[in-house]
Design an enzyme around this catalytic site. Structure first.
Site, short mmCIF file in Angstrom:
data_model
loop_
_atom_site.label_atom_id
_atom_site.label_comp_id
_atom_site.label_asym_id
_atom_site.label_seq_id
_atom_site.Cartn_x
_atom_site.Cartn_y
_atom_site.Cartn_z
CE1 TYR A 140 18.83 -25.41 -17.54
CE2 TYR A 140 16.61 -26.37 -17.52
CZ TYR A 140 17.32 -25.34 -17.43
OH TYR A 140 16.80 -24.17 -17.24
CG ASN A 174 23.33 -16.18 -21.67
OD1 ASN A 174 24.39 -15.41 -21.85
ND2 ASN A 174 22.26 -16.02 -22.06
CB CYS A 182 19.50 -18.84 -21.38
SG CYS A 182 19.23 -17.14 -21.37
CG HIS A 183 14.51 -17.66 -25.09
ND1 HIS A 183 15.63 -16.91 -25.37
CD2 HIS A 183 13.77 -17.89 -26.00
CE1 HIS A 183 15.59 -16.81 -26.46
NE2 HIS A 183 14.52 -17.52 -27.16
CD GLU A 209 13.05 -18.10 -30.16
OE1 GLU A 209 13.08 -19.30 -30.37
OE2 GLU A 209 13.72 -17.23 -29.45
#
Length: 215
Positions: A140, A174, A182-183, A209
Site C-alpha cells: 500500500y 474498486n 487490486c488483489h 499468476e
C-alpha cells in the site's frame, strides 16, 4: 447497461457494461457488490447469445437474440436491432475472452474497454493498479507513492503526501476486480490483507499468476 454472469473457478462473477466499456466486475458475494448498478439492467446470456424474451430495454426496444457472441471463435458478426446493445455486448465479449485466458493461467496482455466512475483520487488509484504487472505485487505504501507521482507530487515526497490508508480505501472500492488488479496489493510485510472478494480468492489469484508467469 446490461449484465451477464461468468462462471469462474472461484464462483460466479457478475459483469456489467454499457456501450462505452465495462462498468463493473464483482464476485457475487463480495463486499461493495454492484456499486455501479442502477437496478434497471437487463441480463444477457453469453453462452446462448440471448436477452430474456419479451424484456424491454431502456431505449424502448424489445430485447432480441444477438448472434455471434462467441468472442473466441469469431465465426459470425454480431447482429442486433439496437446499436447500444451491440456495443455493450461487444464489451462483454472482450471481457469474457479476457477472463477465459486469465483463468487458463495466461497473462492476457491487453485490457478490455473500461468505463469506471469515481472520484479523481479513486481514478488515480485504479489507474496505478493497472500498471502493476501480472505476477507481481506492491504494498500500500508503494502504491501510495505511485499515486502521488501520478497526481503531480515529487518522487521524494509522494509517499508522504498520499496516505496509504486513503489508497487502501480506494482499492477496496474498486468496482472492476481482477482486471483492475487490486488483489496485487499486499501489506508492508507481504501479508495478504484486505480483499473485497476474500483472502482465499486473493491467494488463489496470486498463485495462479505466479504459476502463469513461470509457464
Amino acid at each position: 447497461m446490461i449484465t451477464t454472469t461468468y462462471h469462474s473457478p472461484l464462483g460466479e462473477i457478475v459483469l456489467a457494461a454499457d456501450a462505452r466499456g465495462l462498468r463493473g466486475l464483482w464476485f457475487a458475494d463480495q463486499k461493495h457488490f454492484g456499486s455501479t448498478l442502477t437496478g434497471s439492467e437487463v441480463e444477457f446470456d453469453m453462452t446462448r447469445g440471448t436477452f430474456p424474451q419479451g424484456v424491454i430495454v431502456d431505449d424502448g426496444e424489445s430485447c432480441e437474440e444477438i448472434r455471434g457472441c462467441d468472442a473466441v471463435s469469431g465465426e459470425r458478426p454480431m447482429h442486433a436491432g439496437s446499436p447500444k446493445n451491440v456495443a455493450a455486448v461487444a464489451v462483454l465479449e472482450r471481457v469474457w475472452a479476457w477472463l477465459n485466458a486469465y483463468f487458463a493461467g495466461q497473462d492476457p496482455r491487453w485490457t478490455p474497454p473500461l468505463h469506471v466512475e469515481g472520484t479523481d483520487f479513486q481514478h488515480a488509484v485504479w489507474v496505478a493498479l493497472l500498471s502493476v504487472p501480472y505476477g507481481e505485487t506492491v504494498t500500500y505504501g508503494e502504491l501510495a507513492r505511485m499515486v502521488g507521482e501520478r497526481m503531480g507530487c515529487t518522487a521524494a515526497t509522494a509517499g508522504m503526501q498520499v496516505s496509504p490508508r486513503a489508497v487502501g480505501a480506494a482499492v477496496g472500492r474498486n468496482p472492476i476486480s481482477i482486471i483492475v488488479p487490486c488483489h496485487r496489493v499486499v501489506g508492508a510485510d507481504g501479508s495478504l490483507t484486505g480483499y473485497a472478494g476474500g483472502i482465499e480468492r486473493k491467494r488463489y489469484l496470486l498463485e495462479l499468476e505466479s504459476e502463469g508467469k513461470l509457464a
